[in-house]
Scaffold this motif. Structure first.
Motif, PDB file in Angstrom:
ATOM      1  N   VAL A 155       0.871  -1.169   0.000  1.00  0.00           N
ATOM      2  CA  VAL A 155       0.000   0.000   0.000  1.00  0.00           C
ATOM      3  C   VAL A 155       0.909   1.221   0.000  1.00  0.00           C
ATOM      4  O   VAL A 155       1.641   1.457   0.966  1.00  0.00           O
ATOM      5  CB  VAL A 155      -0.928   0.023   1.232  1.00  0.00           C
ATOM      6  N   LEU A 156       0.892   1.989  -1.082  1.00  0.00           N
ATOM      7  CA  LEU A 156       1.745   3.162  -1.234  1.00  0.00           C
ATOM      8  C   LEU A 156       0.922   4.434  -1.083  1.00  0.00           C
ATOM      9  O   LEU A 156      -0.280   4.384  -0.828  1.00  0.00           O
ATOM     10  CB  LEU A 156       2.450   3.124  -2.593  1.00  0.00           C
ATOM     11  N   ARG A 157       1.580   5.585  -1.251  1.00  0.00           N
ATOM     12  CA  ARG A 157       0.911   6.858  -0.984  1.00  0.00           C
ATOM     13  C   ARG A 157       0.201   7.445  -2.195  1.00  0.00           C
ATOM     14  O   ARG A 157      -0.733   8.223  -2.045  1.00  0.00           O
ATOM     15  CB  ARG A 157       1.926   7.876  -0.458  1.00  0.00           C
ATOM     16  N   SER A 158       0.658   7.134  -3.402  1.00  0.00           N
ATOM     17  CA  SER A 158       0.081   7.778  -4.581  1.00  0.00           C
ATOM     18  C   SER A 158       0.384   6.956  -5.821  1.00  0.00           C
ATOM     19  O   SER A 158       1.232   6.058  -5.815  1.00  0.00           O
ATOM     20  CB  SER A 158       0.653   9.193  -4.758  1.00  0.00           C
ATOM     21  N   THR A 159      -0.318   7.294  -6.908  1.00  0.00           N
ATOM     22  CA  THR A 159      -0.058   6.657  -8.194  1.00  0.00           C
ATOM     23  C   THR A 159       1.356   6.946  -8.672  1.00  0.00           C
ATOM     24  O   THR A 159       2.019   6.083  -9.261  1.00  0.00           O
ATOM     25  CB  THR A 159      -1.071   7.163  -9.238  1.00  0.00           C
ATOM     26  N   PHE A 163       4.123   4.256  -9.733  1.00  0.00           N
ATOM     27  CA  PHE A 163       4.798   4.289 -11.037  1.00  0.00           C
ATOM     28  C   PHE A 163       6.313   4.296 -10.857  1.00  0.00           C
ATOM     29  O   PHE A 163       7.041   3.543 -11.519  1.00  0.00           O
ATOM     30  CB  PHE A 163       4.344   5.528 -11.809  1.00  0.00           C
ATOM     31  N   THR A 164       6.806   5.135  -9.945  1.00  0.00           N
ATOM     32  CA  THR A 164       8.249   5.234  -9.723  1.00  0.00           C
ATOM     33  C   THR A 164       8.809   3.936  -9.159  1.00  0.00           C
ATOM     34  O   THR A 164       9.909   3.505  -9.522  1.00  0.00           O
ATOM     35  CB  THR A 164       8.553   6.400  -8.771  1.00  0.00           C
ATOM     36  N   THR A 165       8.059   3.295  -8.275  1.00  0.00           N
ATOM     37  CA  THR A 165       8.501   2.027  -7.698  1.00  0.00           C
ATOM     38  C   THR A 165       8.591   0.944  -8.770  1.00  0.00           C
ATOM     39  O   THR A 165       9.578   0.198  -8.841  1.00  0.00           O
ATOM     40  CB  THR A 165       7.529   1.587  -6.585  1.00  0.00           C
ATOM     41  N   ALA A 166       7.565   0.842  -9.605  1.00  0.00           N
ATOM     42  CA  ALA A 166       7.580  -0.157 -10.675  1.00  0.00           C
ATOM     43  C   ALA A 166       8.701   0.124 -11.671  1.00  0.00           C
ATOM     44  O   ALA A 166       9.378  -0.799 -12.144  1.00  0.00           O
ATOM     45  CB  ALA A 166       6.228  -0.179 -11.386  1.00  0.00           C
ATOM     46  N   ALA A 286      -4.591   6.133  -0.502  1.00  0.00           N
ATOM     47  CA  ALA A 286      -3.525   5.172  -0.761  1.00  0.00           C
ATOM     48  C   ALA A 286      -3.674   4.563  -2.144  1.00  0.00           C
ATOM     49  O   ALA A 286      -4.742   4.600  -2.753  1.00  0.00           O
ATOM     50  CB  ALA A 286      -3.539   4.069   0.296  1.00  0.00           C
ATOM     51  N   THR A 287      -2.564   4.004  -2.613  1.00  0.00           N
ATOM     52  CA  THR A 287      -2.527   3.290  -3.882  1.00  0.00           C
ATOM     53  C   THR A 287      -2.028   1.874  -3.630  1.00  0.00           C
ATOM     54  O   THR A 287      -0.985   1.685  -3.005  1.00  0.00           O
ATOM     55  CB  THR A 287      -1.592   4.000  -4.878  1.00  0.00           C
TER      56      THR A 287
END
Length: 461
Positions: A155-159, A163-166, A286-287
Motif C-alpha cells: 500500500v503506497l501513498r500515490s499513483t 509508477f516510480t517504484t515499478a 492510498a494506492t
C-alpha cells in the motif's frame, strides 16, 4: 446526550480526545450509512463579524477543550453552512460518509498518540492481508498475491509513487540481466544512462538504448482512457520490457463481476496499481500495487524511496518521512466497515449517476463528450469550427464555470485537444444533486454562449 466537562476530563486522562471528536461529528452528521452533511439550528444566525469580535485577540491563558468544541459547534460550523457550496466536480473528494470520518479520526488520533509504531511487527502482516483481500475481490490471478509464491504487493501513498517504484524495479531487473548476459565490460553507470522508458504511445525504439519499462493505462485518472494491453504485451515480451498497468480508476471496477472483461491478459503483466480513494474507498488516501515478482519490486521500492527523498523536485511524489502502516490500517477498517457487497453497490451507484449526467449533456448540441463511459469521469469540450477554435472555447468555458463559484471543474490537454474534466464521487452521487448540477451547468453554458454572441455582434459593428 450533551457533552460534559467531566466527560472531557475522563477522555483526557485516557488520552482519547479523538473519540470525542467522533462523537461530535456523529451528533452533527446524518445516518452512518449515508453521506453526511453538517446540521445546524435554523434559528442560529452567525455572520463573519461574530468571529472577528470573539477572537479580537489571542487568549492569555490556555482555553478549555469544551470552549473549543463550543466554538466549533455554535460558531464555525453554522458559519460554514451559511455559505452555499459549489458543485464539486473537479476530482474533489466531496462530502465524506460517516465511516470515512470515523476511520480518519481514529487513525489520526492513534498516530498522534504514538499508539502505532513502526516496531510493531504484526502491522506489515495487516498490509499483506488487505492487499490480498482487494486483489482477490478484483479477481487478480493468484500469482499477484502473497499466497501465490513469488507475488504480492504494498500500500503506497500515490499513483506517482507506484509508477516510480515499478519503474525502479524494472531498472534493477534490466540491469541484472544486462550485466549477466553480456561479455562486454560496461559500467553500471553507463548502462543506466542508456536506459529508457516509454508510455504506450511512444513505442519507437532507438538503437543504442536499453528499453526498460512501458506503462499501460486502464482507466487513467486524467481522462479515463484505456490501452490495448494485449498489443503492448507483444512489444514488452519482444524487447524484454517491464509492463506496468496504471489502473488508477479502472481497477476499482474490477470488484464488480460485470467488468471481468477488463482482466484479459492481466496475468502476463508485471505489475498493476489501483487508487482506491478515487472511486472505491474515500478514507485511505492510498494506492495498492501488485506484482508477480515481489522481491524485485521490493528492491525497486527502496531505490524509489531513496531517489524521491533526495530529489528536491519530487516533493509532490514522496514525503521524506518514515514509512507508516496507517494507509493499510485505514484500508483494513474501510473494507471491514463497508463490506464487499456495499462497496460493489457504491461503485454501481456512482456509475449510474455518472451515466445520468452524461445523458443530460449528450442532448446539448453545443457540447461533445469525448471519453468512454465506463468510469465516473466525464471529459467534454465545446464544439467549434475546428480543433483550435474548440480548444479556445473549451478553455474559456472552464474558466467561466470556475469563476462563477457555482461549479468547479478542471481543464486538461491530451494529444492537442482541450477538454473539461468532471468527476462524480460518492459525495455528490444522488439524483437530486446530479439534476441540480446539470441545471447549473446548462444555465452557465447559456450565459457563456450569450456572452460570445454579444461579443461577436459588438466586434462586427
Amino acid at each position: 446526550m450533551p457533552i460534559s466537562i467531566d466527560l472531557l476530563c475522563r477522555l483526557r486522562q485516557h488520552n482519547a480526545l479523538h473519540f470525542l471528536f467522533i462523537r461530535v461529528v456523529r451528533q452533527h452528521l446524518g445516518s452512518p450509512a449515508g453521506v453526511g452533511t453538517f446540521k445546524h439550528s435554523a434559528t442560529l444566525k452567525v455572520v463573519t463579524g461574530d468571529v472577528h469580535n470573539k477572537y479580537s485577540r489571542w487568549n492569555d491563558k490556555p482555553a478549555k477543550e469544551g470552549d473549543i468544541l463550543a466554538d466549533i459547534i455554535d460558531l464555525l460550523i453554522p458559519l460554514a453552512a451559511n455559505n452555499k457550496r459549489p458543485f464539486l466536480l473537479d476530482f474533489s473528494p466531496g462530502e465524506q460518509a460517516y465511516v470515512d470520518v470515523v476511520i480518519n479520526a481514529l487513525c489520526t488520533g492513534l498516530e498522534a498518540l504514538g499508539a502505532l509504531r513502526q516496531e510493531y511487527s504484526d502491522l506489515p502482516y495487516l498490509e499483506m492481508k488487505v492487499v490480498d483481500w482487494l486483489g482477490s475481490a478484483m479477481a487478480l490471478p493468484a500469482s499477484f498475491t502473497h499466497n501465490g509464491g513469488t507475488g504480492g504487493g504494498y500500500v503506497l501513498r500515490s499513483t506517482k509513487e507506484a509508477f516510480t517504484t515499478a519503474m525502479a524495479a524494472a531498472q534493477q531487473l534490466k540491469l541484472q540481466r544486462i550485466k549477466s548476459g553480456t561479455s562486454v565490460s560496461k559500467s553500471e553507470k553507463h548502462i543506466i544512462k542508456r536506459m529508457v522508458v516509454y508510455a504506450s504511445s511512444q513505442l519507437d525504439f532507438d538503437s543504442g538504448f536499453y528499453p526498460v519499462f512501458v506503462q499501460a493505462l486502464m482507466g487513467a485518472s486524467s481522462t479515463g482512457s484505456y490501452d490495448d494491453i494485449s498489443s503492448l504485451l507483444r512489444v514488452a515480451y519482444r524487447y524484454g520490457l517491464w509492463l506496468h498497468v496504471d489502473a488508477s480508476l479502472g481497477g476499482n471496477l474490477l470488484i464488480c463481476n460485470e467488468n471481468c472483461d477488463m482482466l484479459r491478459d492481466i496475468e502476463k503483466v508485471h505489475s498493476i496499481s489501483v487508487d482506491t480513494h478515487a472511486f472505491l474507498m474515500n478514507a485511505p488516501q492510498a494506492t495498492f500495487i501488485w506484482t508477480r515478482n515481489l522481491a524485485v519490486l521490493e528492491r525497486g521500492r527502496l531505490v524509489a524511496e531513496q531517489s524521491l527523498n533526495h530529489n528536491p523536485g519530487a516533493s509532490d511524489l514522496y514525503e521524506p518521512r518514515p514509512r507508516t502502516p496507517l494507509p493499510a490500517l485505514k484500508a483494513y477498517m474501510a473494507m471491514r466497515l463497508n463490506g464487499m457487497n456495499s462497496s460493489q453497490k457504491r461503485i454501481r451507484h456512482v456509475y449510474a449517476m455518472t451515466k445520468r449526467l452524461r445523458e443530460f449533456m449528450s442532448k446539448d448540441a453545443r457540447l461533445e463528450i469525448i471519453n468512454n463511459d465506463r468510469l465516473n469521469v466525464i471529459c467534454f469540450r465545446v464544439k467549434g469550427t475546428d480543433i483550435a477554435d474548440s480548444n479556445v472555447l473549451t478553455y474559456r468555458l472552464c474558466a467561466f464555470f470556475n469563476k462563477s463559484g457555482r461549479i468547479l471543474v478542471t481543464h486538461w490537454m491530451a494529444h492537442g485537444m482541450g477538454m473539461i474534466r468532471m468527476c462524480i464521487n460518492h459525495g455528490n452521487a444522488n439524483e437530486k444533486v446530479i439534476d441540480e448540477a446539470w441545471n447549473v451547468m446548462k444555465t452557465l453554458v447559456d450565459q457563456f454562449t450569450g456572452y460570445l454572441l454579444r461579443s461577436y455582434k459588438c466586434f462586427s459593428t
